[in-house]
Design a protein around this motif. Structure first.
Motif, PDB file in Angstrom:
ATOM      1  N   ARG A 163       0.705   5.929   1.066  1.00 31.87           N
ATOM      2  CA  ARG A 163       2.092   6.206   1.454  1.00 31.87           C
ATOM      3  C   ARG A 163       2.783   4.939   1.937  1.00 31.87           C
ATOM      4  NH1 ARG A 163       2.341   9.030   6.879  1.00 31.87           N
ATOM      5  NH2 ARG A 163       2.003   6.845   7.426  1.00 31.87           N
ATOM      6  N   ASP A 164       2.124   4.193   2.814  1.00 33.72           N
ATOM      7  CA  ASP A 164       2.739   2.982   3.360  1.00 33.72           C
ATOM      8  C   ASP A 164       2.917   1.917   2.281  1.00 33.72           C
ATOM      9  OD1 ASP A 164       2.724   4.299   5.751  1.00 33.72           O
ATOM     10  OD2 ASP A 164       1.101   3.126   6.644  1.00 33.72           O
ATOM     11  N   ARG A 165       1.992   1.864   1.347  1.00 36.81           N
ATOM     12  CA  ARG A 165       2.108   0.905   0.246  1.00 36.81           C
ATOM     13  C   ARG A 165       3.324   1.234  -0.616  1.00 36.81           C
ATOM     14  NH1 ARG A 165      -3.146   1.232  -1.020  1.00 36.81           N
ATOM     15  NH2 ARG A 165      -3.588  -0.377   0.533  1.00 36.81           N
ATOM     16  N   LEU A 166       3.520   2.518  -0.899  1.00 37.97           N
ATOM     17  CA  LEU A 166       4.677   2.928  -1.697  1.00 37.97           C
ATOM     18  C   LEU A 166       5.985   2.649  -0.957  1.00 37.97           C
ATOM     19  CD1 LEU A 166       3.279   6.254  -3.167  1.00 37.97           C
ATOM     20  CD2 LEU A 166       3.867   4.209  -4.470  1.00 37.97           C
ATOM     21  N   ARG A 167       5.980   2.788   0.352  1.00 38.91           N
ATOM     22  CA  ARG A 167       7.183   2.458   1.125  1.00 38.91           C
ATOM     23  C   ARG A 167       7.550   0.984   0.965  1.00 38.91           C
ATOM     24  NH1 ARG A 167       5.815   5.813   6.698  1.00 38.91           N
ATOM     25  NH2 ARG A 167       6.749   7.801   6.044  1.00 38.91           N
ATOM     26  N   ARG A 168       6.541   0.125   0.872  1.00 35.60           N
ATOM     27  CA  ARG A 168       6.829  -1.295   0.702  1.00 35.60           C
ATOM     28  C   ARG A 168       7.440  -1.573  -0.674  1.00 35.60           C
ATOM     29  NH1 ARG A 168       2.057  -1.650   3.810  1.00 35.60           N
ATOM     30  NH2 ARG A 168       0.686  -2.131   2.056  1.00 35.60           N
ATOM     31  N   TRP A 169       7.092  -0.766  -1.665  1.00 39.40           N
ATOM     32  CA  TRP A 169       7.731  -0.919  -2.971  1.00 39.40           C
ATOM     33  C   TRP A 169       9.236  -0.657  -2.844  1.00 39.40           C
ATOM     34  CZ3 TRP A 169       2.479   0.249  -4.503  1.00 39.40           C
ATOM     35  CH2 TRP A 169       2.004  -0.519  -5.571  1.00 39.40           C
ATOM     36  N   ALA A 200      11.093  -0.971  -0.181  1.00 43.02           N
ATOM     37  CA  ALA A 200      11.692  -2.070   0.582  1.00 43.02           C
ATOM     38  C   ALA A 200      11.911  -3.299  -0.291  1.00 43.02           C
ATOM     39  CB  ALA A 200      10.804  -2.421   1.777  1.00 43.02           C
ATOM     40  N   ALA A 201      11.093  -3.455  -1.330  1.00 47.23           N
ATOM     41  CA  ALA A 201      11.213  -4.605  -2.220  1.00 47.23           C
ATOM     42  C   ALA A 201      12.119  -4.335  -3.420  1.00 47.23           C
ATOM     43  CB  ALA A 201       9.833  -5.031  -2.704  1.00 47.23           C
ATOM     44  N   GLY A 202      12.704  -3.126  -3.485  1.00 47.04           N
ATOM     45  CA  GLY A 202      13.683  -2.851  -4.519  1.00 47.04           C
ATOM     46  C   GLY A 202      13.217  -1.975  -5.660  1.00 47.04           C
ATOM     47  N   ALA A 203      11.996  -1.460  -5.603  1.00 42.87           N
ATOM     48  CA  ALA A 203      11.498  -0.594  -6.676  1.00 42.87           C
ATOM     49  C   ALA A 203      11.889   0.854  -6.403  1.00 42.87           C
ATOM     50  CB  ALA A 203       9.984  -0.700  -6.797  1.00 42.87           C
ATOM     51  N   THR A 204      12.512   1.482  -7.369  1.00 42.04           N
ATOM     52  CA  THR A 204      12.897   2.886  -7.217  1.00 42.04           C
ATOM     53  C   THR A 204      11.999   3.824  -8.001  1.00 42.04           C
ATOM     54  OG1 THR A 204      14.484   2.603  -9.028  1.00 42.04           O
ATOM     55  CG2 THR A 204      15.314   2.329  -6.779  1.00 42.04           C
ATOM     56  N   THR A 205      11.226   3.296  -8.951  1.00 39.44           N
ATOM     57  CA  THR A 205      10.262   4.085  -9.710  1.00 39.44           C
ATOM     58  C   THR A 205       8.970   3.288  -9.830  1.00 39.44           C
ATOM     59  OG1 THR A 205      11.993   5.165 -11.018  1.00 39.44           O
ATOM     60  CG2 THR A 205       9.769   5.229 -11.913  1.00 39.44           C
ATOM     61  N   VAL A 206       7.836   3.955  -9.568  1.00 42.42           N
ATOM     62  CA  VAL A 206       6.532   3.294  -9.624  1.00 42.42           C
ATOM     63  C   VAL A 206       5.580   4.140 -10.467  1.00 42.42           C
ATOM     64  CG1 VAL A 206       4.511   2.583  -8.277  1.00 42.42           C
ATOM     65  CG2 VAL A 206       6.806   2.124  -7.408  1.00 42.42           C
ATOM     66  N   GLU A 207       5.000   3.533 -11.485  1.00 44.88           N
ATOM     67  CA  GLU A 207       3.898   4.166 -12.209  1.00 44.88           C
ATOM     68  C   GLU A 207       2.633   3.872 -11.422  1.00 44.88           C
ATOM     69  OE1 GLU A 207       0.507   3.827 -15.274  1.00 44.88           O
ATOM     70  OE2 GLU A 207       1.257   2.483 -13.733  1.00 44.88           O
ATOM     71  N   ALA A 208       1.937   4.916 -10.984  1.00 49.42           N
ATOM     72  CA  ALA A 208       0.799   4.754 -10.086  1.00 49.42           C
ATOM     73  C   ALA A 208      -0.468   5.287 -10.743  1.00 49.42           C
ATOM     74  CB  ALA A 208       1.061   5.488  -8.771  1.00 49.42           C
ATOM     75  N   LYS A 209      -1.439   4.417 -10.913  1.00 49.35           N
ATOM     76  CA  LYS A 209      -2.690   4.787 -11.575  1.00 49.35           C
ATOM     77  C   LYS A 209      -3.760   5.162 -10.547  1.00 49.35           C
ATOM     78  CE  LYS A 209      -1.945   1.292 -15.187  1.00 49.35           C
ATOM     79  NZ  LYS A 209      -1.541   2.150 -16.306  1.00 49.35           N
ATOM     80  N   GLY A 268      11.748   8.727   1.442  1.00 52.00           N
ATOM     81  CA  GLY A 268      11.608   7.290   1.637  1.00 52.00           C
ATOM     82  C   GLY A 268      10.659   6.613   0.681  1.00 52.00           C
ATOM     83  N   LEU A 269      10.168   7.338  -0.333  1.00 56.68           N
ATOM     84  CA  LEU A 269       9.255   6.746  -1.309  1.00 56.68           C
ATOM     85  C   LEU A 269       9.955   6.652  -2.666  1.00 56.68           C
ATOM     86  CD1 LEU A 269       5.819   8.473  -0.568  1.00 56.68           C
ATOM     87  CD2 LEU A 269       6.807   6.411   0.438  1.00 56.68           C
ATOM     88  N   PRO A 270       9.458   5.772  -3.536  1.00 60.63           N
ATOM     89  CA  PRO A 270      10.041   5.713  -4.874  1.00 60.63           C
ATOM     90  C   PRO A 270       9.664   6.944  -5.687  1.00 60.63           C
ATOM     91  CG  PRO A 270       8.111   4.303  -4.742  1.00 60.63           C
ATOM     92  CD  PRO A 270       8.367   4.809  -3.347  1.00 60.63           C
ATOM     93  N   ASP A 271      10.315   7.108  -6.826  1.00 58.87           N
ATOM     94  CA  ASP A 271       9.898   8.117  -7.787  1.00 58.87           C
ATOM     95  C   ASP A 271       8.535   7.706  -8.309  1.00 58.87           C
ATOM     96  OD1 ASP A 271       9.838  10.178  -9.650  1.00 58.87           O
ATOM     97  OD2 ASP A 271      10.930   9.023 -11.154  1.00 58.87           O
ATOM     98  N   VAL A 272       7.543   8.586  -8.189  1.00 54.83           N
ATOM     99  CA  VAL A 272       6.170   8.261  -8.565  1.00 54.83           C
ATOM    100  C   VAL A 272       5.811   8.954  -9.874  1.00 54.83           C
ATOM    101  CG1 VAL A 272       3.733   8.391  -7.895  1.00 54.83           C
ATOM    102  CG2 VAL A 272       5.486   7.962  -6.153  1.00 54.83           C
TER     103      VAL A 272
END
Length: 208
Positions: A118-124, A126-135, A160-164
């Motif tokens: 969760r905290d790692r995704l929050r940092r995404w 904060a860095a400008g990522a709105t969508t993250v493909e997560a493996k 507060g997290l990106p679209d996963v």
């Protein structure tokens, strides 16, 4: 309803391209108007409740991070060091390479793993990522890989997290403790795919 004013440079995905000294009006989560800074948009009589001064900054579409591995706890330094030293990617000794991260992830408390991801995704965000493909791919057992899928799927509803977008990567490497031939392991991982889809996976990946 928000008006973003004094944008130094606005990057759009359409025919407008890059707009200098711009303003953008937002209504109900969508772009309602794009114009020059200082203009007051009149869009169907809407009143802009919040005016945000962008102070000459850049406004750009959110980053889509299309290849990530966020489901682990301890920093992946042994894995990175092994690869830097020339160990082939996919090597799964319990103490080096992917195997080092697998060993640490398997040993992690479920709550600690959830918090780390969760905290790692929050940092995404904060860095400008709105969508993250997560493996997935750092447990390499049926229970652990399906658990990673469920963890990522459950985080989609967290504010507060990106679209996963969840990718099942049970075939990331051979498990460090696996004693069966590689072909048998591949057959086993293939059989987990329907359950991964049911647990929330959007896609399946494999490391060749």
């Amino acid at each position: 309803r928000e008006l973003l004013d004094r944008i130094g440079r606005l990057c759009t995905c359409g025919a407008r391209g890059v707009v200098e000294h711009a303003a953008v009006a937002m209504a109900d989560g969508a772009i309602a108007w794009i114009g020059r800074s200082g203009q007051d948009p009149a869009v169907d009589g809407l009143v802009w409740e919040d005016r945000i001064d962008c102070a000459g900054g850049l406004v750009t579409p959110g980053l889509i991070d299309a290849h990530t591995h966020p489901v682990y706890t301890r920093p992946r330094l042994p894995e990175i060091a092994a690869r830097t030293a020339g160990q082939p990617y996919g090597a799964s000794d319990a103490d080096t390479g992917i195997g080092a991260t697998v060993t640490a992830t398997r040993a992690a408390d479920a709550g600690a793993l959830h918090t780390a991801v969760r905290d790692r995704l929050r940092r995404w965000v904060a860095a400008g990522a709105t969508t993250v493909e997560a493996k997935t791919g750092y447990d390499l057992t049926r229970e652990g890989e399906l658990g990673a899928v469920a963890l990522l799927d459950g985080l989609r509803a967290t504010n507060g997290l990106p679209d996963v977008q969840v990718t099942f990567l049970g075939a990331h490497a051979l498990p460090p403790d696996d004693v069966v031939p590689a072909d048998e392991h591949i057959d086993a991982v293939t059989s987990w795919i329907p359950a991964a889809a049911a647990a929330g996976a959007d896609a399946c990946d494999v490391f060749c």
